[in-house]
Motif scaffolding. Structure first.
Motif, PDB file in Angstrom:
ATOM      1  N   GLU A 281       0.850  -1.193   0.000  1.00  0.00           N
ATOM      2  CA  GLU A 281       0.000   0.000   0.000  1.00  0.00           C
ATOM      3  C   GLU A 281       0.883   1.239   0.000  1.00  0.00           C
ATOM      4  O   GLU A 281       1.992   1.212   0.535  1.00  0.00           O
ATOM      5  CB  GLU A 281      -0.846   0.037   1.283  1.00  0.00           C
ATOM      6  N   CYS A 282       0.352   2.317  -0.556  1.00  0.00           N
ATOM      7  CA  CYS A 282       0.997   3.614  -0.396  1.00  0.00           C
ATOM      8  C   CYS A 282       0.178   4.374   0.639  1.00  0.00           C
ATOM      9  O   CYS A 282      -0.735   3.819   1.240  1.00  0.00           O
ATOM     10  CB  CYS A 282       1.033   4.362  -1.727  1.00  0.00           C
ATOM     11  N   ARG A 283       0.463   5.649   0.826  1.00  0.00           N
ATOM     12  CA  ARG A 283      -0.230   6.385   1.875  1.00  0.00           C
ATOM     13  C   ARG A 283      -1.700   6.647   1.542  1.00  0.00           C
ATOM     14  O   ARG A 283      -2.459   7.088   2.395  1.00  0.00           O
ATOM     15  CB  ARG A 283       0.524   7.672   2.194  1.00  0.00           C
ATOM     16  N   GLU A 284      -2.101   6.362   0.291  1.00  0.00           N
ATOM     17  CA  GLU A 284      -3.513   6.513  -0.083  1.00  0.00           C
ATOM     18  C   GLU A 284      -4.381   5.394   0.503  1.00  0.00           C
ATOM     19  O   GLU A 284      -5.604   5.520   0.576  1.00  0.00           O
ATOM     20  CB  GLU A 284      -3.668   6.476  -1.604  1.00  0.00           C
ATOM     21  N   LYS A 285      -3.762   4.266   0.856  1.00  0.00           N
ATOM     22  CA  LYS A 285      -4.490   3.096   1.386  1.00  0.00           C
ATOM     23  C   LYS A 285      -5.659   2.697   0.493  1.00  0.00           C
ATOM     24  O   LYS A 285      -6.773   2.456   0.975  1.00  0.00           O
ATOM     25  CB  LYS A 285      -5.020   3.376   2.792  1.00  0.00           C
ATOM     26  N   MET A 288      -3.191  -2.297  -3.081  1.00  0.00           N
ATOM     27  CA  MET A 288      -1.733  -2.429  -2.990  1.00  0.00           C
ATOM     28  C   MET A 288      -1.092  -2.373  -4.375  1.00  0.00           C
ATOM     29  O   MET A 288      -1.524  -3.068  -5.297  1.00  0.00           O
ATOM     30  CB  MET A 288      -1.387  -3.755  -2.309  1.00  0.00           C
ATOM     31  N   HIS A 289      -0.054  -1.553  -4.507  1.00  0.00           N
ATOM     32  CA  HIS A 289       0.694  -1.461  -5.760  1.00  0.00           C
ATOM     33  C   HIS A 289       1.496  -2.746  -5.983  1.00  0.00           C
ATOM     34  O   HIS A 289       2.238  -3.157  -5.095  1.00  0.00           O
ATOM     35  CB  HIS A 289       1.675  -0.292  -5.710  1.00  0.00           C
ATOM     36  N   ILE A 290       1.373  -3.327  -7.155  1.00  0.00           N
ATOM     37  CA  ILE A 290       2.163  -4.523  -7.465  1.00  0.00           C
ATOM     38  C   ILE A 290       3.495  -4.095  -8.064  1.00  0.00           C
ATOM     39  O   ILE A 290       3.530  -3.213  -8.921  1.00  0.00           O
ATOM     40  CB  ILE A 290       1.408  -5.432  -8.464  1.00  0.00           C
ATOM     41  N   LYS A 344      -3.603   6.033 -12.579  1.00  0.00           N
ATOM     42  CA  LYS A 344      -2.691   6.864 -11.791  1.00  0.00           C
ATOM     43  C   LYS A 344      -3.225   7.010 -10.365  1.00  0.00           C
ATOM     44  O   LYS A 344      -4.371   7.389 -10.144  1.00  0.00           O
ATOM     45  CB  LYS A 344      -2.520   8.233 -12.446  1.00  0.00           C
ATOM     46  N   CYS A 345      -2.377   6.678  -9.408  1.00  0.00           N
ATOM     47  CA  CYS A 345      -2.752   6.739  -7.990  1.00  0.00           C
ATOM     48  C   CYS A 345      -2.423   8.131  -7.453  1.00  0.00           C
ATOM     49  O   CYS A 345      -1.564   8.825  -7.994  1.00  0.00           O
ATOM     50  CB  CYS A 345      -1.973   5.673  -7.231  1.00  0.00           C
ATOM     51  N   GLY A 346      -3.077   8.510  -6.373  1.00  0.00           N
ATOM     52  CA  GLY A 346      -2.812   9.793  -5.737  1.00  0.00           C
ATOM     53  C   GLY A 346      -1.354   9.971  -5.328  1.00  0.00           C
ATOM     54  O   GLY A 346      -0.879  11.092  -5.161  1.00  0.00           O
ATOM     55  N   CYS A 347      -0.625   8.866  -5.159  1.00  0.00           N
ATOM     56  CA  CYS A 347       0.781   8.947  -4.736  1.00  0.00           C
ATOM     57  C   CYS A 347       1.705   9.184  -5.924  1.00  0.00           C
ATOM     58  O   CYS A 347       2.898   9.387  -5.747  1.00  0.00           O
ATOM     59  CB  CYS A 347       1.186   7.663  -4.024  1.00  0.00           C
ATOM     60  N   GLY A 348       1.167   9.104  -7.140  1.00  0.00           N
ATOM     61  CA  GLY A 348       2.000   9.327  -8.328  1.00  0.00           C
ATOM     62  C   GLY A 348       2.367   8.046  -9.057  1.00  0.00           C
ATOM     63  O   GLY A 348       2.734   8.067 -10.226  1.00  0.00           O
TER      64      GLY A 348
HETATM   65 ZN   LIG Z   1      -0.371   4.877  -4.571  1.00  0.00          ZN
END
Ligand SMILES: [Zn+2]
Length: 470
Positions: A281-285, A288-290, A344-348
């Protein structure tokens, strides 16, 4: 004349960090590749790994028997022509060629020239299964872990307390390598509660200023319990983030309870012994990024083996794109998860995502026509403050002949001897009936009595099923 082998010479470090970018580089490269770019990279690595796998009887014999010849697999598009294997197949590999199996190198020449470590997994009866790790596998698994820790906020100034024991299991080692080699954080390897008691763990954290933890969810709960019992102020610690394996948590209650107890975010990760940290997981929860350059993930229907689309829960089939020792091609982990499409995730980052871990399909029990998963008991039990969250499901046969039926008993630990076992039992009876959709028997037992069955504190994965039918 014999010479020592220096570890630092075993790898081309520049090439390694270019090919499998650690945090800092990952986000600029692999972590934001388009679907076509990542597919091309996966394709090239997949073909290299398949060519290596042909060298080992484990793969060669299975594939030839299925009518395949070297060269038949020309791209990832052909992957379905290779049938998945499970740990049952691996067990046979060790019987055919003891002690290391016919799926990985073990010649004297190889052992003399390579840097290899022996780690193990599984093995509830007899010897555990050995997985050999060469220096490349060890470092790439470190990089996989580091990518997740970084995305969750771990930085070089962090002191990370690792409560997995550095022994034959892999989780502690790939965490240590990730935090130490590839981030430069400061690991504190206290090990499990058996190595460093829970009260001591908390004392060290307070004295030395732990800012991050790598700890199983069950043990986070246990530490919080010990804090209450000993009057220790958990909120007084400098904890900034917690890296964990949360497990089944359909409505997020487990995570919320842990975050409240610790006053810090708790991040989920998914990994396996052989392939390492597959997703984080990133901080967006939000899923999970593979680490898609290291693993190719498929989800298959538990009963039919048919591949499933995004959002559908099934068995995770993993193909390692970096492991040569041993190659891992289409390993059915029998862990239940789902994938979520790229975006695209909020974490980039832009990657395929994985759901949380939802259960083990080899722990599934068919009870009067209903599929029952022991892990589905977790929430109801953890929610009741009269239990300490520990339980095991025991399935056995009752009667004989045509009247034989399955008996399914959930043994639950009460928190203390003052808890009214009768009342707890009848409440648990109702709660489990509701959550499982079928009536099961409940037995209330005293605290600490189940540890020998669940392996709590001994292994990285807590066992929740004791199958006495075999
Ligand atoms: Zn993310």
């Amino acid at each position: 004349m014999e010479k020592p082998n220096f570890y630092w010479k075993s790898l081309d470090w520049e090439a390694l960090t270019r090919d499998y970018p650690p945090p800092g580089l990952f986000e600029q490269t692999v972590g934001k590749m388009s679907e076509d770019e990542i597919r091309a990279l996966q394709n090239a690595r997949f073909l290299e790994r398949v060519a290596e796998a042909w060298q080992y009887p484990f793969y060669r014999d299975r594939w030839v028997a299925a009518g395949l010849e070297p060269g038949d697999i020309t791209s990832l598009g052909d992957i379905e022509r290779i049938s998945p294997f499970t740990t049952d197949d691996l067990k046979e590999a060790f019987v055919r060629q003891p002690p290391f199996g016919d799926h990985q190198p073990s010649s004297e020449d190889y052992f003399r020239d390579a840097h290899v470590r022996i780690l193990t997994s599984g093995g509830t009866t007899g010897l555990p299964r050995v997985t050999l790790f060469d220096s490349r596998s060890l470092e790439i698994q470190g990089i996989q872990s580091a990518r997740g820790f970084w995305a969750q906020g771990l930085r070089p100034s962090d002191i990370i307390q690792i409560t997995y024991t550095n022994s034959l299991a892999n989780a502690a080692w790939c965490t240590l390598n990730g935090a130490f080699h590839w981030i430069g954080a400061i690991p504190m390897t206290t090990g499990s509660g058996l190595v460093t008691s829970s009260a001591r763990q908390l004392q060290y954290a307070a004295a030395w200023g732990t800012t991050a933890w790598f700890t199983r969810a069950e043990y986070l709960a246990r530490l919080a319990e010990v804090a209450v019992e000993t009057g220790f102020d958990l909120h007084g610690l400098r904890t900034r983030h917690i890296h964990s394996h949360i497990g089944p948590d359909a409505n997020g209650t487990r995570r919320r309870a842990l975050e409240e107890a610790w006053n810090a975010p708790v991040y989920d990760n998914y990994g396996t012994h052989e392939i390492g940290a597959i997703a984080f997981e990133c901080r967006e929860k939000s899923g999970m990024h593979i680490s898609e350059d290291t693993v190719y993930v498929e989800i298959a229907d538990i009963e039919t083996g048919q591949l499933l689309g995004h959002g559908e829960t099934g068995n995770l089939i993993a193909t390692s794109l970096y492991r040569s020792v041993p190659p891992i091609i289409r390993f059915n982990m029998r862990d239940q998860l789902a994938t979520f499409p790229r975006g695209k995730c909020g974490c980039g980052l832009c990657t395929l995502k994985l759901s949380n871990f939802r259960g083990r399909s080899d722990e599934m029990v068919k009870l009067r026509g209903t599929n029952v998963y022991p892990l589905a008991c977790t929430e109801a039990i953890a929610r009741d403050p009269r239990t300490n969250g520990e339980f095991i499901c025991v399935v056995s046969h009752e009667g004989s002949g045509i009247t034989q039926r399955e008996k399914f008993v959930v043994r639950i630990e009460r928190r203390g001897l003052s808890v009214d076992a009768q009342a707890l039992r009848s409440d648990m009876d109702a709660a489990l009936h509701r959550d499982l959709g079928v009536r099961v028997e409940v037995e209330i037992v005293d605290p600490g009595t189940l540890a020998e069955f669940t392996g709590l504190g001994f292994q990285n994965k807590t066992r929740r099923l004791l199958d006495l039918r075999k």
